[in-house]
Design a protein around this motif. Structure first.
Motif, PDB file in Angstrom:
ATOM      1  N   LEU A 244       0.829  -1.210   0.000  1.00 44.18           N
ATOM      2  CA  LEU A 244       0.000   0.000   0.000  1.00 44.18           C
ATOM      3  C   LEU A 244       0.859   1.254   0.000  1.00 44.18           C
ATOM      4  O   LEU A 244       0.542   2.261  -0.656  1.00 44.18           O
ATOM      5  N   ALA A 245       1.956   1.230   0.765  1.00 44.33           N
ATOM      6  CA  ALA A 245       2.849   2.391   0.790  1.00 44.33           C
ATOM      7  C   ALA A 245       3.428   2.645  -0.594  1.00 44.33           C
ATOM      8  O   ALA A 245       3.534   3.801  -1.051  1.00 44.33           O
ATOM      9  N   ALA A 246       3.822   1.585  -1.276  1.00 44.33           N
ATOM     10  CA  ALA A 246       4.364   1.736  -2.634  1.00 44.33           C
ATOM     11  C   ALA A 246       3.306   2.271  -3.583  1.00 44.33           C
ATOM     12  O   ALA A 246       3.579   3.128  -4.444  1.00 44.33           O
ATOM     13  N   THR A 247       2.063   1.781  -3.429  1.00 44.52           N
ATOM     14  CA  THR A 247       0.968   2.251  -4.288  1.00 44.52           C
ATOM     15  C   THR A 247       0.696   3.740  -4.070  1.00 44.52           C
ATOM     16  O   THR A 247       0.556   4.517  -5.028  1.00 44.52           O
ATOM     17  N   ALA A 250       3.466   5.825  -5.529  1.00 41.80           N
ATOM     18  CA  ALA A 250       3.405   5.883  -6.994  1.00 41.80           C
ATOM     19  C   ALA A 250       2.301   6.817  -7.459  1.00 41.80           C
ATOM     20  O   ALA A 250       2.468   7.575  -8.434  1.00 41.80           O
ATOM     21  N   LEU A 251       1.163   6.777  -6.805  1.00 47.83           N
ATOM     22  CA  LEU A 251       0.058   7.639  -7.188  1.00 47.83           C
ATOM     23  C   LEU A 251       0.409   9.115  -7.002  1.00 47.83           C
ATOM     24  O   LEU A 251       0.063   9.966  -7.829  1.00 47.83           O
ATOM     25  N   LEU A 252       1.081   9.417  -5.918  1.00 43.53           N
ATOM     26  CA  LEU A 252       1.418  10.809  -5.638  1.00 43.53           C
ATOM     27  C   LEU A 252       2.525  11.335  -6.534  1.00 43.53           C
ATOM     28  O   LEU A 252       2.677  12.551  -6.702  1.00 43.53           O
ATOM     29  N   GLU A 253       3.332  10.466  -7.120  1.00 43.34           N
ATOM     30  CA  GLU A 253       4.426  10.900  -7.995  1.00 43.34           C
ATOM     31  C   GLU A 253       3.966  11.127  -9.428  1.00 43.34           C
ATOM     32  O   GLU A 253       4.741  11.608 -10.253  1.00 43.34           O
ATOM     33  N   ASP A 255       2.090  12.866 -12.641  1.00 43.83           N
ATOM     34  CA  ASP A 255       1.926  14.276 -13.002  1.00 43.83           C
ATOM     35  C   ASP A 255       0.582  14.803 -12.537  1.00 43.83           C
ATOM     36  O   ASP A 255       0.470  15.937 -12.061  1.00 43.83           O
ATOM     37  N   GLU A 256      -0.432  13.994 -12.712  1.00 41.16           N
ATOM     38  CA  GLU A 256      -1.760  14.358 -12.219  1.00 41.16           C
ATOM     39  C   GLU A 256      -2.183  13.258 -11.240  1.00 41.16           C
ATOM     40  O   GLU A 256      -2.853  12.292 -11.609  1.00 41.16           O
ATOM     41  N   PRO A 257      -1.748  13.384  -9.968  1.00 37.90           N
ATOM     42  CA  PRO A 257      -2.010  12.302  -8.997  1.00 37.90           C
ATOM     43  C   PRO A 257      -3.496  12.112  -8.759  1.00 37.90           C
ATOM     44  O   PRO A 257      -4.271  13.085  -8.715  1.00 37.90           O
ATOM     45  N   ASP A 258      -3.873  10.863  -8.648  1.00 40.72           N
ATOM     46  CA  ASP A 258      -5.256  10.504  -8.321  1.00 40.72           C
ATOM     47  C   ASP A 258      -5.388  10.561  -6.796  1.00 40.72           C
ATOM     48  O   ASP A 258      -5.094   9.600  -6.083  1.00 40.72           O
ATOM     49  N   LEU A 259      -5.810  11.722  -6.291  1.00 34.78           N
ATOM     50  CA  LEU A 259      -5.847  11.936  -4.848  1.00 34.78           C
ATOM     51  C   LEU A 259      -6.852  11.019  -4.159  1.00 34.78           C
ATOM     52  O   LEU A 259      -6.625  10.570  -3.014  1.00 34.78           O
ATOM     53  N   ALA A 260      -7.945  10.718  -4.824  1.00 37.02           N
ATOM     54  CA  ALA A 260      -8.950   9.842  -4.209  1.00 37.02           C
ATOM     55  C   ALA A 260      -8.362   8.448  -3.971  1.00 37.02           C
ATOM     56  O   ALA A 260      -8.517   7.858  -2.903  1.00 37.02           O
ATOM     57  N   GLU A 261      -7.675   7.924  -5.005  1.00 34.06           N
ATOM     58  CA  GLU A 261      -7.047   6.602  -4.860  1.00 34.06           C
ATOM     59  C   GLU A 261      -5.932   6.661  -3.824  1.00 34.06           C
ATOM     60  O   GLU A 261      -5.737   5.723  -3.043  1.00 34.06           O
ATOM     61  N   ALA A 262      -5.176   7.775  -3.834  1.00 34.89           N
ATOM     62  CA  ALA A 262      -4.097   7.901  -2.866  1.00 34.89           C
ATOM     63  C   ALA A 262      -4.649   7.946  -1.446  1.00 34.89           C
ATOM     64  O   ALA A 262      -4.096   7.325  -0.522  1.00 34.89           O
ATOM     65  N   ARG A 263      -5.770   8.712  -1.258  1.00 36.44           N
ATOM     66  CA  ARG A 263      -6.373   8.763   0.084  1.00 36.44           C
ATOM     67  C   ARG A 263      -6.862   7.387   0.512  1.00 36.44           C
ATOM     68  O   ARG A 263      -6.714   6.996   1.672  1.00 36.44           O
TER      69      ARG A 263
END
Length: 431
Positions: A244-247, A250-253, A255-263
């Protein structure tokens, strides 16, 4: 039994000889000029009487010698009925009795040799304490106290004051684990005491069983098991956490991070981390045995408070209380409450609607009307991290057992009157 035919015949002949010699002597003394005949007949009377006395007395002498031999413990002697002594039937009966006594004595001596060897070769050190002092009663005791000098209780003070006090304490006592200072270092030993009598005098028997090596081996085995379980469980928890930490990274890195998925990934990561923290806290609780602070308190208010806590958490379950009036508990109320809350929670989770808490002198019981605990796992349910529920931690029942042991109680699991599991805490301190 009675006189033998030979004895009666010889007795009759001697009586006849006495009678004839007496008649001859009377005739000689009544006839003049028979001085020589008088002397001969007088000697004949003496000889006949002497023979009669010897014949009758021979049996008494034989019996006396026989009894004297018995008095000296000679069970191999036999009744000698030869030489006209008579009482052949009595002699045969006495000889038969002596053979039986000798056989019994041989069996008794053999049994005594076995018991002596059993005590001497027993793996537990045995000491006897009487008016003469302390004696090392077997090989294990002589090995354990090798080189010891002195037979008085005070001579054993060097092995530890508690051990010396146990040796000097009168009467029997329950087993106790005591430190024992030995040449190889201090060891813990189980000491038991029994009160006996020997030849009417009181004797105390003290057994000493060093258990340090066994405890060390069990401790190493337990630590290995706990480490194995801990590493397995932490490894299982770290795998999804790492993923999960890796996911999330990766999402936050992007260009247009998917904040919902990251949250969502971070929230899941938080829950897994919290789960891992609870597990580590549970492991820490298992690894640190509780230390009870005993005091006496009333059972009914204590049970009523548990019932209120139960009602808040389990609105769809009914808790029945059965507490003896005026019952006093000698325990740590906080630890006991923790143990019973765990038992009540397990009972509520397993029940169909009824849970029962009963308290009486020496016994506290928690039971439910659920499916019960299968016999195959009753020996495992108190092990750390063992659980039969998918959401269970396997820590609660182990803590209950630790709390019971810390109080000097024991815990049992059975099938109760409601048809489900019955957990029973037993101990004098609980009564």
């Amino acid at each position: 039994m009675g006189f033998s035919g030979r004895f009666a015949l010889v007795l009759g002949l001697w009586v006849a000889a006495v009678a004839l010699t007496l008649l001859a002597s009377v005739w000689a003394w009544g006839t003049p000029d028979t001085a020589a005949v008088r002397l001969v007949t007088a000697l004949g009377v003496l000889a006949a009487v002497s023979g009669l006395v010897r014949h009758v007395g021979r049996t008494n002498v034989t019996v006396a010698r026989f009894v004297e031999a018995l008095g000296h413990g000679d069970f191999a002697t036999r009744f000698n009925g030869r030489g006209g002594a008579g009482f052949d039937a009595l002699g045969d009966a006495l000889d038969d009795a002596m053979r039986r006594l000798q056989a019994e004595r041989s069996r008794g001596a053999e049994e005594q040799r076995f018991l002596d060897a059993l005590v001497d070769d027993a793996p537990v050190a045995i000491l006897t304490v009487d008016a003469a002092g302390v004696a090392l009663a077997n090989k294990a005791a002589r090995r354990l106290f090798d080189g010891h000098e002195g037979a008085q209780v005070d001579d054993y003070a060097g092995y530890g004051e508690a051990f010396a006090q146990r040796l000097s304490a009168p009467g029997a006592s329950a087993q106790e684990v005591l430190p024992l200072r030995l040449p190889g270092g201090t060891q813990r030993a189980i000491v038991r005491t029994a009160a006996l009598e020997r030849l009417g005098a009181p004797v105390r028997v003290v057994t000493v069983e060093p258990i340090q090596r066994t405890l060390d081996a069990l401790q190493v085995e337990t630590q290995s098991d706990l480490v194995r379980i801990l590493t397995h469980e932490i490894g299982n928890s770290l795998t999804p956490v790492t993923s999960l930490a890796a996911t999330a990274s990766a999402l936050l890195e992007e260009d247009e991070p998917d904040l919902a998925e990251a949250r969502l990934a971070v929230a899941t990561l938080t829950r897994r981390a919290e789960s891992l923290r609870r597990f580590v806290d549970g492991y820490r609780a298992v690894a640190r045995p509780p230390e009870p602070r005993l005091r006496r308190f009333e059972a009914q208010p204590f049970a009523s408070e548990l019932a209120r806590l139960f009602a808040v958490e389990w609105t769809d379950r009914r808790l029945e209380l059965a507490t003896d009036a005026d019952l006093q508990l000698d325990a740590d109320p906080d630890l006991l409450a923790q143990a019973l809350i765990n038992l009540l929670r397990n009972a509520a989770q397993a029940s169909k609607g009824r849970v029962r808490l009963a308290m009486r002198p020496g016994v506290i019981e928690v039971e439910d009307d659920g499916p019960g605990v299968p016999a195959a796992v009753r020996g495992d349910i108190f092990l750390p991290f063992f659980t039969t529920r998918p959401s269970g931690s396997g820590i609660g029942l182990n803590l209950v057992r630790q709390i019971a042991v810390a109080h000097g109680w024991r815990i049992e699991v059975d099938t109760g009157a409601l048809g489900g599991a019955l957990f029973r805490l037993i101990g004098e301190a609980a009564g």
